[in-house]
Write an enzyme that holds these catalytic residues in place. Structure first.
Site, PDB file in Angstrom:
ATOM      1  N   LYS A   1       4.271   3.677  -9.706  1.00 47.71           N
ATOM      2  CA  LYS A   1       4.608   3.334  -8.291  1.00 47.71           C
ATOM      3  C   LYS A   1       6.358   3.737  -8.264  1.00 47.71           C
ATOM      4  O   LYS A   1       6.757   4.388  -7.261  1.00 47.71           O
ATOM      5  CB  LYS A   1       4.617   1.897  -7.805  1.00 47.71           C
ATOM      6  CG  LYS A   1       2.908   1.446  -7.706  1.00 47.71           C
ATOM      7  CD  LYS A   1       2.732   0.100  -7.666  1.00 47.71           C
ATOM      8  CE  LYS A   1       1.121  -0.132  -7.228  1.00 47.71           C
ATOM      9  NZ  LYS A   1       0.826  -1.506  -7.526  1.00 47.71           N
TER      10      LYS A   1
ATOM     11  N   GLN B   1       3.655  -7.472  -8.445  1.00 49.57           N
ATOM     12  CA  GLN B   1       2.484  -6.741  -8.998  1.00 49.57           C
ATOM     13  C   GLN B   1       1.560  -7.900  -9.518  1.00 49.57           C
ATOM     14  O   GLN B   1       1.872  -8.846  -9.945  1.00 49.57           O
ATOM     15  CB  GLN B   1       2.629  -6.113 -10.222  1.00 49.57           C
ATOM     16  CG  GLN B   1       1.531  -5.463 -10.817  1.00 49.57           C
ATOM     17  CD  GLN B   1       0.714  -4.298 -10.034  1.00 49.57           C
ATOM     18  OE1 GLN B   1       1.529  -3.514  -9.510  1.00 49.57           O
ATOM     19  NE2 GLN B   1      -0.542  -4.273 -10.091  1.00 49.57           N
TER      20      GLN B   1
ATOM     21  N   ASP C   1       2.858  -4.326   0.643  1.00 49.83           N
ATOM     22  CA  ASP C   1       1.579  -4.489   0.164  1.00 49.83           C
ATOM     23  C   ASP C   1       0.213  -4.930   1.271  1.00 49.83           C
ATOM     24  O   ASP C   1      -0.600  -4.700   1.124  1.00 49.83           O
ATOM     25  CB  ASP C   1       1.396  -5.403  -0.994  1.00 49.83           C
ATOM     26  CG  ASP C   1       1.175  -4.892  -2.354  1.00 49.83           C
ATOM     27  OD1 ASP C   1       0.740  -3.557  -2.453  1.00 49.83           O
ATOM     28  OD2 ASP C   1       1.538  -5.517  -3.218  1.00 49.83           O
TER      29      ASP C   1
END
Length: 296
Positions: free
Chosen positions: A54, A98, A121
């Site tokens: 990412k 994460q 997200d």
């Protein structure tokens, strides 16, 4: 019939190229550089790989990329303090924490602490509510379902109305938002899961079958309706062979079997995975554009 493999790598590369060009244009017009902050707690090897990918992709897009790596013993209070600092940082337009997190930290509390306008997200309750209520254009859509929809449209175009879509999996991250996106495209949607009675029969009804249940090769070839489009979201590590200490990645669908019946299918790896990262970049660019008061 042999199914066409849907190449997520190619689609993702094209999207990343477009994002990089739009990022350069945004900076030229407004001086705003999209900023993505990625937070990882602990040293889970799989998470480390995901985060590195990412961060690397963010730099390729021309983003301001920040990574915070915290010790496994970090407390929930400490993580929430960092999230608050990132919420207040004008150079950060997207915040990604994460998952999974260590057991001493409640993931739901952390997700709710992220500013919904920076929740790239798409996991915050406000974004989830907008998607469920049919206002996905106002929300950040979770990256995996959003990427899967792009791949579906690449195969079927915009003519999804009336098609029967079956989503196997009911998670907040994939299953539920995926169903909402398909409903918004006028599909008839069935959500199935591990406790569905006669799951094979339900799957056989699907013109579009999305597998997101997290069980390696659960869905067999004879569960597939001839001519269906199959989107395999699963990423499972299994032994490479009897007695072999190495592992290999497989999806939730028995791909070789499914290819004999499906019209098109995403491979694992190389299908939905690359699109997930590309959509994270697109959400971050969208956030930066909203901040700058310009359209994407």
């Amino acid at each position: 019939m042999t199914a066409t493999l849907i190449n997520g790598k190619t689609s993702a590369a094209a999207l990343i190229e477009r994002i990089a060009a739009d990022t350069a244009l945004l900076r030229q017009k407004t001086g705003v550089q999209p900023g993505l902050a990625v937070v990882i707690v602990g040293d889970d090897p799989a998470s480390q790989v995901y985060v590195s990918n990412k961060s690397r992709t963010a730099e390729r897009c021309g983003f301001h990329s920040v990574q915070h790596t915290l010790a496994a013993e970090t407390t929930e209070e400490q993580l929430l303090l960092l999230v608050a600092q990132l919420n207040a940082d004008p150079k950060v337009h997207g915040i990604l924490v994460q998952l999974p997190l260590p057991t001493q930290i409640a993931a739901a509390a952390v997700i709710r602490a992220i500013d919904p306008a920076k929740d790239v997200d798409g996991f915050h309750d406000i974004n989830a509510g907008r998607i469920a209520s049919g206002a996905a254009h106002e929300a950040f859509v979770p990256c995996t379902p959003a990427g899967a929809m792009i791949l579906i449209r690449e195969v079927l175009g915009d003519g999804l109305a009336g098609k029967h879509a079956v989503v196997v999996g009911r998670s907040n991250i994939v299953g539920k938002p995926m169903a909402s996106l398909l409903l918004a495209a006028d599909c008839t949607v069935t959500i199935a899961h591990s406790r569905t009675v006669d799951l094979p029969a339900v799957c056989r009804m699907a013109d579009i079958l999305v597998a997101a249940v997290g069980r390696p090769e659960l869905i067999r070839g004879d569960w597939i309706k001839p001519g269906a489009v199959v989107i395999d979201v699963g990423i499972n590590r299994v032994p490479a062979g009897p007695g072999d200490p190495k592992t290999r990645l497989v999806g939730d669908v028995a791909t070789a079997e499914a290819m004999e019946r499906a019209a098109a299918i995403t491979p694992v790896p190389g299908g939905v995975g690359p699109m997930t990262i590309a959509l994270l970049m697109l959400n971050t660019l969208t956030s930066a554009c909203r901040h700058a008061g310009v359209s994407v």
